[in-house]
Design an enzyme around this catalytic site. Structure first.
Site, mmCIF file in Angstrom:
data_model
loop_
_atom_site.group_PDB
_atom_site.id
_atom_site.type_symbol
_atom_site.label_atom_id
_atom_site.label_comp_id
_atom_site.label_asym_id
_atom_site.label_seq_id
_atom_site.Cartn_x
_atom_site.Cartn_y
_atom_site.Cartn_z
ATOM 1 N N TYR A 100 -1.612 47.803 -7.039
ATOM 2 C CA TYR A 100 -2.216 46.580 -6.511
ATOM 3 C C TYR A 100 -3.174 46.961 -5.373
ATOM 4 O O TYR A 100 -3.669 48.076 -5.328
ATOM 5 C CB TYR A 100 -1.125 45.551 -6.132
ATOM 6 C CG TYR A 100 -1.759 44.196 -6.145
ATOM 7 C CD1 TYR A 100 -2.266 43.667 -7.333
ATOM 8 C CD2 TYR A 100 -1.964 43.488 -4.966
ATOM 9 C CE1 TYR A 100 -2.954 42.473 -7.337
ATOM 10 C CE2 TYR A 100 -2.646 42.284 -4.976
ATOM 11 C CZ TYR A 100 -3.135 41.787 -6.165
ATOM 12 O OH TYR A 100 -3.842 40.614 -6.162
ATOM 13 N N ARG A 153 -13.728 35.918 -7.324
ATOM 14 C CA ARG A 153 -13.501 36.398 -5.955
ATOM 15 C C ARG A 153 -12.350 37.392 -5.970
ATOM 16 O O ARG A 153 -11.221 37.080 -5.619
ATOM 17 C CB ARG A 153 -13.203 35.215 -5.026
ATOM 18 C CG ARG A 153 -13.460 35.494 -3.568
ATOM 19 C CD ARG A 153 -12.220 35.319 -2.722
ATOM 20 N NE ARG A 153 -11.102 36.088 -3.226
ATOM 21 C CZ ARG A 153 -9.854 35.954 -2.869
ATOM 22 N NH1 ARG A 153 -9.521 35.066 -2.001
ATOM 23 N NH2 ARG A 153 -8.877 36.702 -3.369
ATOM 24 N N LYS A 171 -0.873 41.906 -10.747
ATOM 25 C CA LYS A 171 0.056 40.882 -10.229
ATOM 26 C C LYS A 171 1.271 40.765 -11.140
ATOM 27 O O LYS A 171 2.397 40.585 -10.678
ATOM 28 C CB LYS A 171 -0.663 39.541 -10.122
ATOM 29 C CG LYS A 171 -1.597 39.472 -8.925
ATOM 30 C CD LYS A 171 -1.055 38.554 -7.849
ATOM 31 C CE LYS A 171 -1.704 38.850 -6.528
ATOM 32 N NZ LYS A 171 -1.824 37.742 -5.615
ATOM 33 N N GLU A 242 -5.554 32.787 -10.038
ATOM 34 C CA GLU A 242 -5.700 33.994 -9.235
ATOM 35 C C GLU A 242 -7.171 34.353 -9.044
ATOM 36 O O GLU A 242 -7.910 34.480 -10.019
ATOM 37 C CB GLU A 242 -4.980 35.133 -9.979
ATOM 38 C CG GLU A 242 -4.901 36.427 -9.244
ATOM 39 C CD GLU A 242 -4.040 36.341 -8.006
ATOM 40 O OE1 GLU A 242 -3.033 35.646 -8.003
ATOM 41 O OE2 GLU A 242 -4.415 36.987 -7.025
ATOM 42 N N ASP A 243 -7.568 34.508 -7.788
ATOM 43 C CA ASP A 243 -8.905 35.022 -7.462
ATOM 44 C C ASP A 243 -10.052 34.260 -8.108
ATOM 45 O O ASP A 243 -11.037 34.849 -8.577
ATOM 46 C CB ASP A 243 -8.995 36.530 -7.762
ATOM 47 C CG ASP A 243 -8.259 37.347 -6.692
ATOM 48 O OD1 ASP A 243 -7.631 36.725 -5.808
ATOM 49 O OD2 ASP A 243 -8.306 38.583 -6.733
ATOM 50 N N ASP A 265 -2.021 31.324 -6.086
ATOM 51 C CA ASP A 265 -1.415 32.249 -5.124
ATOM 52 C C ASP A 265 -2.269 32.433 -3.877
ATOM 53 O O ASP A 265 -1.744 32.588 -2.778
ATOM 54 C CB ASP A 265 -1.172 33.608 -5.793
ATOM 55 C CG ASP A 265 -0.407 34.531 -4.861
ATOM 56 O OD1 ASP A 265 0.639 34.096 -4.358
ATOM 57 O OD2 ASP A 265 -0.873 35.648 -4.615
ATOM 58 N N ASP A 266 -3.586 32.427 -4.039
ATOM 59 C CA ASP A 266 -4.468 32.663 -2.880
ATOM 60 C C ASP A 266 -4.326 31.545 -1.856
ATOM 61 O O ASP A 266 -4.502 31.764 -0.665
ATOM 62 C CB ASP A 266 -5.915 32.772 -3.341
ATOM 63 C CG ASP A 266 -6.047 33.820 -4.424
ATOM 64 O OD1 ASP A 266 -5.744 34.985 -4.134
ATOM 65 O OD2 ASP A 266 -6.410 33.479 -5.559
ATOM 66 N N ASN A 405 -8.460 41.551 3.919
ATOM 67 C CA ASN A 405 -8.342 42.793 3.143
ATOM 68 C C ASN A 405 -9.711 43.201 2.611
ATOM 69 O O ASN A 405 -10.577 42.345 2.447
ATOM 70 C CB ASN A 405 -7.418 42.570 1.933
ATOM 71 C CG ASN A 405 -5.980 42.397 2.340
ATOM 72 O OD1 ASN A 405 -5.496 43.018 3.268
ATOM 73 N ND2 ASN A 405 -5.284 41.536 1.623
HETATM 74 P P1 NAD Z 1 -12.694 32.517 0.856
HETATM 75 O O1 NAD Z 1 -13.965 33.029 0.331
HETATM 76 O O2 NAD Z 1 -12.021 31.384 0.159
HETATM 77 O O3 NAD Z 1 -12.890 32.073 2.414
HETATM 78 C C1 NAD Z 1 -13.587 32.794 3.394
HETATM 79 C C2 NAD Z 1 -13.768 31.907 4.628
HETATM 80 O O4 NAD Z 1 -14.296 32.687 5.683
HETATM 81 C C3 NAD Z 1 -14.726 30.735 4.430
HETATM 82 O O5 NAD Z 1 -14.205 29.607 5.074
HETATM 83 C C4 NAD Z 1 -15.988 31.181 5.172
HETATM 84 O O6 NAD Z 1 -16.708 30.086 5.721
HETATM 85 C C5 NAD Z 1 -15.399 32.009 6.291
HETATM 86 N N1 NAD Z 1 -16.346 33.000 6.805
HETATM 87 C C6 NAD Z 1 -17.006 33.954 6.119
HETATM 88 N N2 NAD Z 1 -17.804 34.656 6.954
HETATM 89 C C7 NAD Z 1 -17.637 34.134 8.190
HETATM 90 C C8 NAD Z 1 -18.182 34.430 9.461
HETATM 91 N N3 NAD Z 1 -19.057 35.409 9.632
HETATM 92 N N4 NAD Z 1 -17.783 33.684 10.510
HETATM 93 C C9 NAD Z 1 -16.887 32.692 10.367
HETATM 94 N N5 NAD Z 1 -16.336 32.379 9.176
HETATM 95 C C10 NAD Z 1 -16.713 33.079 8.106
HETATM 96 O O7 NAD Z 1 -11.718 33.748 0.907
HETATM 97 P P2 NAD Z 1 -10.126 33.729 1.076
HETATM 98 O O8 NAD Z 1 -9.472 33.672 -0.250
HETATM 99 O O9 NAD Z 1 -9.737 32.707 2.061
HETATM 100 O O10 NAD Z 1 -9.867 35.193 1.637
HETATM 101 C C11 NAD Z 1 -10.408 35.586 2.896
HETATM 102 C C12 NAD Z 1 -9.856 36.938 3.312
HETATM 103 O O11 NAD Z 1 -8.459 36.858 3.468
HETATM 104 C C13 NAD Z 1 -10.130 38.061 2.318
HETATM 105 O O12 NAD Z 1 -10.494 39.223 3.011
HETATM 106 C C14 NAD Z 1 -8.803 38.257 1.644
HETATM 107 O O13 NAD Z 1 -8.617 39.593 1.242
HETATM 108 C C15 NAD Z 1 -7.848 37.905 2.758
HETATM 109 N N6 NAD Z 1 -6.537 37.479 2.242
HETATM 110 C C16 NAD Z 1 -5.453 38.205 2.605
HETATM 111 C C17 NAD Z 1 -4.212 37.872 2.136
HETATM 112 C C18 NAD Z 1 -3.041 38.700 2.565
HETATM 113 O O14 NAD Z 1 -3.094 39.420 3.462
HETATM 114 N N7 NAD Z 1 -1.921 38.638 1.945
HETATM 115 C C19 NAD Z 1 -4.050 36.788 1.285
HETATM 116 C C20 NAD Z 1 -5.170 36.044 0.924
HETATM 117 C C21 NAD Z 1 -6.422 36.404 1.428
#
Ligand code: NAD
Length: 548
Positions: A100, A153, A171, A242-243, A265-266, A405
């Site tokens: 993963y 994504r 997954k 997912e994604d 899941d996200d 991540n």
């Molecule tokens: P997403 O694309 O749905 O959301 C991203 C958000 O960040 C949006 O609201 C966007 O407006 C904001 N953003 C982007 N650039 C920005 C900036 N420069 N300033 C302010 N805000 C900004 O993505 P997501 O699914 O929410 O995932 C986001 C991150 O979280 C990814 O890196 C993902 O790997 C991580 N994530 C980690 C886990 C975990 O640790 N288990 C779980 C889910 C997501």
């Protein structure tokens, strides 16, 4: 479920060796070799499963790169699933980052070039009208968990189109490894609706549809047809979204979550994972959940999913929805989320509060005085020294979750979080960091990994044959996980339990989830006397059957 099959019902000879579900490789006993036409097709020495495991681990560690390790593990999975899961389960901390995140991300990026054997189902736009037929081509009839992506994504890597298939496959491997869902009950699916990835569109070897991503009605028609076909062909299955991209994830979840057993899941898994971390952190920081003020950096699927789950937990503890939402503040590309903004999408509206506009995160931290900051925007270095020092000035134990991540996207490193807060931060991250030494103290941070949540939730829903996956189930999962963080973990500074305990944690989560399904009349099965024992009985163990 395969139990101890009768030799007469099995494929024989080479066919058996090529059946990854039944193959035992060099572990076929001498008697089995005679009965099953295997004599001479294997080297003479009969190996024990632990000897096979030793050989696999030796080979794995000899590989030069993580991508080679990934490919080695995939080919083992294609040959001998029992051995694959034995190795994964017994070495989960070492192998999870290979099957993963982060290695699976690399595998997806190179998918069209490293492609060897098919796994899972591909349903493209061109197959509209015959999705059911495609599903009927799947060799296993008793599917219980479908993980589906449209590849828009993939982790923090963006649009990988059909090459995103590695994610549902990975997954589902975790479903089996972490929660014991039988491998033949798992179905990875990619909906290929095109890609906007220029490099892929220009790559002659790209394996997906050579077209830009569909945004119109045809997309919705394909998803709808997929959902209906899944319900017809695999009526007992749970569907995990997912994604998907932001523009589809929230609306698809809204549209389908009350129609079938489905979750995202996200959004929901991440929500439960982070709430759990917060609950465990409060055992270190003191204070009640309802007194927390959380300022997010990022308002996408992860951020809003976490906000929803934290708010739900606060409501459960007596706050009104309005009070609960007012404890969660969001900062995104347009600055602080306030009522003064226009075009706020529906999922963000409950978190848009009356306040003057702020376009600097450090300033927002200073003015709003959060007790916890949660980074989930995929933007590195946004928890600056100023942000962390302000948090440390305003809080005895500032809670800092840098969830983006992979590691290079983390809002700050563990070292920075501890150093800039004089060792007082309670820190967790999406990707793992090495322990940090400051003076005489060593700090071990927790890894906020969704794998603590979704396998257990899925197992509970599947075993109880729940018709829905509810928010209450994710809340329960978060609480179970937080309760599994022991004093030793906390003493190290870790707000998640060790990954080595994940199967036990998943079983406990599954039991809570199933209990909710039985209680709320969602289960299509009678409640057993001992729900936890029943869950454990349903968990696949990577043990070879004896072919009598
Ligand atoms: P997403 O694309 O749905 O959301 C991203 C958000 O960040 C949006 O609201 C966007 O407006 C904001 N953003 C982007 N650039 C920005 C900036 N420069 N300033 C302010 N805000 C900004 O993505 P997501 O699914 O929410 O995932 C986001 C991150 O979280 C990814 O890196 C993902 O790997 C991580 N994530 C980690 C886990 C975990 O640790 N288990 C779980 C889910 C997501």
């Amino acid at each position: 479920m395969m139990g101890n099959e009768q030799a007469k019902d099995l494929p024989r000879g080479v066919k058996l060796l090529h059946d990854p579900v039944r193959n035992k490789g060099t572990a076929f006993t001498s008697a089995e070799r005679d009965r099953l036409g295997l004599r001479g097709l294997l080297p003479p020495r009969v190996c024990s499963p632990s000897e096979q495991e030793l050989r696999v681990i030796g080979n794995l560690r000899n590989k030069a790169t993580d991508l080679e390790r990934y490919l080695f593990l995939v080919s083992l999975q294609d040959r001998n699933e029992t051995l694959f899961y034995r190795v994964v389960i017994n070495h989960i901390e070492e192998i999870m980052p290979l099957i993963y995140t982060p290695t699976v991300g690399q595998a997806c990026q190179h998918f069209s070039h490293i492609y060897r054997r098919p796994r899972g189902l591909y349903i493209s736009l061109e197959e509209r009208g015959r999705v059911r037929q495609i599903m009927e081509n799947w060799p296993h009839r008793d599917v219980r968990v479908i993980v589906v992506t449209d590849g828009e994504r993939i982790l923090g890597l963006g649009d990988l189109g059909a090459a995103g298939m590695g994610i549902p496959i990975g997954k589902l491997s975790l479903y089996t490894a972490c929660a014991g869902i039988h491998p033949t009950h798992c179905l990875p699916i990619t909906l290929d609706v095109g890609t906007n990835n220029e490099a892929f569109l220009n790559d002659p070897l790209y394996l997906g549809l050579e077209r830009r991503r569909e945004r119109g009605a045809a997309y919705d028609e394909l998803v709808e047809e997929f959902i209906r076909a899944a319900q017809e062909v695999f009526p007992q299955s749970l569907v995990q979204l997912e994604d998907f991209g932001n523009c589809n994830a929230f609306r698809l979840l809204r549209q389908y979550r009350d129609q079938l057993c489905l979750f995202d899941d996200d959004i929901q898994g991440t929500g439960a994972m982070a709430l759990s971390g917060l609950l465990a952190a409060l055992r270190l920081a003191g204070g009640k959940l309802v007194e927390q003020r959380v300022l997010f950096f990022g308002a996408g699927q992860a951020g809003i999913g976490i906000g929803n789950t934290i708010a739900a937990a606060m409501i459960e503890q007596g706050l009104t929805p309005d009070q609960a939402h007012r404890n969660c503040w969001f900062f995104d590309t347009r600055g602080l989320l306030t009522t003064g903004r226009d075009d706020t999408p529906p999922q963000k509206l409950p978190f848009a509060h009356e306040h003057a506009a702020i376009d600097d995160y450090a300033e927002a931290v200073r003015i709003l005085r959060p007790t916890a900051i949660i980074g989930c925007a995929g933007q590195a270095n946004t928890f600056t020294q100023q942000v962390l020092q302000t948090m440390a000035r305003q809080n005895e134990r500032p809670i800092v979750f840098a969830l983006s991540n992979p590691t290079i996207k983390a809002e700050c490193t563990a070292q920075q979080a501890y150093e800039w807060s004089e060792g007082r931060a309670i820190f967790a991250s999406g990707s793992p960091f090495e322990p940090v030494q400051l003076g005489n103290n060593v700090y071990v941070s927790g890894q906020g990994n969704n794998a603590y949540i979704f396998p257990g939730v899925g197992l509970g829903a599947v075993v109880s044959r729940s018709t829905r996956v509810t928010d209450e189930m994710f809340l329960a999962a978060a609480k179970v996980l937080a309760a599994q963080v022991n004093d030793k973990d906390l003493a190290l500074g870790r707000v998640y339990p060790s990954l080595s305990r994940i199967r036990e944690v998943s079983a406990l989560i599954a039991a809570e989830v199933a209990a909710i399904a039985y209680r709320q009349g969602l289960a299509q099965r009678d409640e057993p006397g001992d729900i936890l024992a029943d869950i454990r009985e349903h968990m696949f163990q990577p043990l070879y059957p004896h072919y009598a």
